[in-house]
Design an enzyme around this catalytic site. Structure first.
Site, PDB file in Angstrom:
ATOM      1  CB  SER A 132      -0.855   0.025   1.272  1.00  8.12           C
ATOM      2  OG  SER A 132      -0.016   0.331   2.389  1.00  8.12           O
ATOM      3  CG  ASP A 133       1.595   5.819  -1.221  1.00 11.78           C
ATOM      4  OD1 ASP A 133       1.579   6.559  -2.211  1.00 11.78           O
ATOM      5  OD2 ASP A 133       2.456   5.907  -0.312  1.00 11.78           O
ATOM      6  CD1 TRP A 134       4.653   4.799   5.306  1.00 14.85           C
ATOM      7  CD2 TRP A 134       4.616   3.789   3.305  1.00 14.85           C
ATOM      8  NE1 TRP A 134       5.657   3.864   5.287  1.00 14.85           N
ATOM      9  CE2 TRP A 134       5.649   3.221   4.092  1.00 14.85           C
ATOM     10  CE3 TRP A 134       4.404   3.293   2.018  1.00 14.85           C
ATOM     11  CZ2 TRP A 134       6.462   2.183   3.619  1.00 14.85           C
ATOM     12  CZ3 TRP A 134       5.209   2.271   1.544  1.00 14.85           C
ATOM     13  CH2 TRP A 134       6.229   1.725   2.331  1.00 14.85           C
TER      14      TRP A 134
ATOM     15  N   GLY B 247      -2.622   4.355   2.632  1.00 14.22           N
ATOM     16  CA  GLY B 247      -3.585   4.169   1.545  1.00 14.22           C
ATOM     17  C   GLY B 247      -4.611   3.078   1.800  1.00 14.22           C
TER      18      GLY B 247
END
Ligand code: GLC
Length: 746
Positions: free
Chosen positions: A266-268, A270
């Protein structure tokens, strides 16, 4: 001799095990024999539920658990695309204050793309992988390949421009270079993350054809050709689902059609939903409770969506462990490909070789936009050289958001010019402007400008070093720019300098496009990109002719913001947190400019040189290409090989008619004269960079095959090509087509 000892040891070890009743069902692997898959399978069979859950979410800002009981190491991830970020605190967006984590700062990816040199992309990845390995990171969070859709996007500098083919050709060698060090590259941000404003809220709406032809190709190349070991999913929504757990993008396309076997990170911050994360292909959850930039929340790692909430669903019998085992298998596979790889190298850090690679990339990424006889300078011709500009005396690679670095070295342009000129001339400096955050304009701007303009009147030549920088609202993550013009009132300063001294060279930093209302008055304009550790050395060497610029723009530099579709169509709205409809479809960048007959200031693929090139007569091996049946994704090897036999060859001689060694970039664009779906007037399908000595003739050679002529038919959900006439255009930019050949697909 060496092998026999190992064999004796192995036999005795096996005998010992059998003596002690080692269960037959748990095989003992000899280190070198077991494949990654066998080792994954073996470990998976031994894990408890808690150990499996621990493997699929963060334990700190940039690390996730291993399995100490079984000797499985942790995952350590690091930004970013251009270098290994300084060490972070365990659980805060702050520096850990280490003194041994200053790295080689490589140029950002628009600079790499501007080299149009895939070999340099491999060298780039090799440096990055070696430095990440040395810093004991097994995942480097790059490259970024989101398309340049609006020039105000704060992160264009992190990506590879506006064309899917150019980005696809540059991203593959980068990944291969990184992963040679047994470090996972992490191609990002998958997908449709083309603006920073409200990046974690907006819902992108785009038609399938545009998705497949424009926004996915670089990711597809990263997976199918680059063999990337991890993919970072983006913050935004698509089809109403957050991309970090998006069924269509991750399950259907990435893992389904492309067969991706690595890890989706995941993006941080997200990740938004446990059930969607379980079902829609998220494998490793990071940064939940943060915004990926500054904001943190005291969010215990066990509270992550894929931590206790997931474990509870399993224990309550609401979900099974099938998805969990797939996630764990992928995370273990990444660990065995990296930290437990049997031929894991040591890596290297901040070496002269790394700085040399940085120089070579920056050297080929600088783009000469205009030169009416002023460049290259001969320092001995001048008594007084005036350098103006905040960017001449500022470190640039230590900002930009998550791609920020602590450079072990960054040569400032003012220092490099002074070093090069020595005592040949006097080098003076005037700051000219000061960088500031919007709304915090310093009160000394007029004074700085007046001083610089006065000094310019008395100098023999002026070198202006300005443009954007890596602060928020410039080339930086988290915010988009507030306008198309240069910041810090530079337009007034540049106009004043050009008025005061026509012998003014403009060297403008940036990773995106901006307006240049004064460009007709300037004799020489250099698009300086950002050169990382060797920034100043490269600009000084371009200035004084040690480097002959060979960069070509990876994005269109249009005159006005409204020349870009996202603005012309009124789509870009910094207040909009909901649906963003990509109404322009396929037509971004030069595709749009051609469609609307807009003449940009400097077109995609444009760049000048200190020498000159003459193009000869092109030739084509046959202008009839046999088409094959429709192929539905993904292409299987056999079909690709079958198609190989149907290539045609195109060649064109190029001669260096100047006095300096230089490089020409021959670009090959294709036009489908008649198609049952609308197609852009031209699309880049090949390019070739030729370095030639003065007087030397080289041959740009291309091989085209049928699937280069295809378009994506959303109804058929397949890449199809249509018999009939095509034009093959050879040009030195998207606007400067030198030769056009006819091709018939039969
Ligand atoms: C950031 C960025 C991403 C980066 C990650 C970790 O928000 O979007 O590119 O790798 O968080 O810093």
């Amino acid at each position: 001799m060496c092998h026999r000892i190992i064999l004796i040891f192995a036999l005795s070890y096996l005998m010992a095990l059998s003596l002690y009743g080692q269960s037959k069902s748990s095989p003992v692997y000899l280190y070198d024999e077991a494949s990654v898959e066998e080792r994954v399978k073996d470990v998976l069979s031994r894990l408890t539920l808690q150990e499996k859950i621990d493997l699929i979410h963060a334990q700190s800002k940039f690390s996730s658990k291993g399995v100490p009981r079984l000797g499985i190491p942790e995952n350590w991830l690091s930004d970013g695309p251009f270098g290994v970020r300084p060490e972070n605190l365990w659980d805060k967006w702050g520096s850990a204050g280490w003194t041994n984590d200053a790295c080689t700062a490589l140029p950002p990816l628009t600079c790499l793309a501007a080299t149009w040199n895939p070999e340099l992309a491999y060298n780039y990845g090799k440096v990055l992988g070696e430095e990440a390995r040395y810093r004991n990171k097994n995942v480097i969070l790059g490259p970024g390949v989101n398309m340049f859709r609006t020039p105000v996007n704060g992160r264009n500098f992190e990506y590879m421009g506006e064309d899917p083919y150019l980005a696809s050709k540059m991203v593959v060698p980068y990944i291969r270079g990184v992963q040679e060090s047994k470090v996972a590259a992490c191609v990002k941000h998958f997908a449709l993350n083309n603006q920073e404003t409200h990046r974690s809220k907006i819902n992108v709406i785009v038609d399938d054809r545009t998705l497949y032809e424009i926004y996915l190709p670089a990711f597809k190349a990263a997976v199918l050709e680059g063999g990337v070991w991890s993919v970072m999913a983006s913050y935004n929504r698509y089809k109403g689902q957050f991309c970090c757990h998006n069924e269509y993008l991750i399950n259907n396309i990435l893992k389904g059609e492309w067969g991706f076997d690595g890890v989706v990170v995941s993006d941080w911050g997200g990740t938004k939903d446990t059930m969607q994360a379980i079902r829609n292909g998220l494998d490793l959850e990071f940064g939940t409770g943060t915004d990926g930039m500054l904001m943190d929340s005291d969010n215990p790692y066990d509270a992550y969506f894929m931590a206790n909430p997931y474990k509870n669903l399993i224990e309550d019998g609401v979900v099974g462990t099938e998805e969990l085992d797939d996630k764990v298998r992928r995370v273990l596979r990444m660990i065995f490909r990296t930290n437990m790889a049997k031929d894991r190298p040591f890596g290297s850090f901040v070496s002269e070789e790394h700085f040399k690679t940085c120089y070579d990339i920056a050297k080929e990424g600088v783009v000469l936009l205009k030169n009416e006889g002023l460049l290259p300078l001969n320092a001995s011709d001048y008594k007084t050289i005036l350098v103006v500009g905040d960017n001449a005396s500022r470190t640039l690679s230590n900002a930009g958001g998550s791609s920020m670095l602590k450079p072990a070295k960054e040569v400032l342009t003012l220092d490099a010019i002074r070093k090069y000129v020595g005592d040949k001339a006097e080098v003076k400096y005037a700051r000219g402007y000061q960088a500031y955050m919007p709304g915090y304009e310093p009160d000394n701007l007029d004074l700085l400008r007046q001083e610089a303009v006065e000094e310019a009147k008395n100098a023999d030549v002026v070198i202006y070093v300005g443009g954007l920088n890596r602060w928020s609202y410039q080339d930086c993550e988290g915010r988009d720019r507030l306008g198309y013009e240069l910041p810090f009132q530079q337009d007034a300063l540049i106009a004043g300098l050009l008025e005061a001294n026509p012998n003014t060279v403009l060297m403008l930093h940036g990773g995106t496009s901006f307006s240049m209302p004064w460009r007709d008055k300037a004799k020489s304009i250099v698009y300086a990109m950002y050169g990382g550790s060797e920034n100043g050395s490269v600009l000084s060497d371009v200035l004084f002719g040690e480097i002959n610029p060979s960069g070509r723009l990876p994005f269109t530099m249009a005159e006005y913001l409204d020349d870009y579709p996202s603005h012309a169509l009124g789509i870009y709205d910094p207040d909009n947190k909901e649906d963003v409809v990509y109404e322009e479809g396929l037509y971004i960048g030069y595709r749009w400019m051609n469609e609307k007959d807009i003449k940009p200031m400097y077109p995609f693929g444009f760049g000048l040189t200190y020498t000159g090139f003459e193009w000869g007569e092109p030739s084509i091996s046959s202008n009839r290409l046999k088409s094959v049946q429709e192929v539905v994704l993904p292409d299987s090897d056999s079909e690709a090989k079958a198609r190989d036999s149907k290539k045609i060859k195109i060649r064109i001689p190029v001669t260096n008619i100047g006095e300096m060694r230089g490089a020409e970039v021959v670009q090959l664009y294709v036009r489908d004269v008649e198609a049952y779906l609308p197609r852009p007037e031209k699309e880049l399908k090949r390019f070739c960079k030729l370095w030639l000595e003065p007087g030397e003739t080289g041959i740009a050679e291309f091989e085209l095959q049928e699937d280069d002529l295809r378009f994506f038919d959303p109804q058929k959900h397949a890449w199809v090509s249509e018999k009939g006439e095509f034009e093959i255009m050879l040009g030195s930019s998207s606007e400067d087509i030198r030769e056009t050949l006819k091709l018939i697909l039969v």
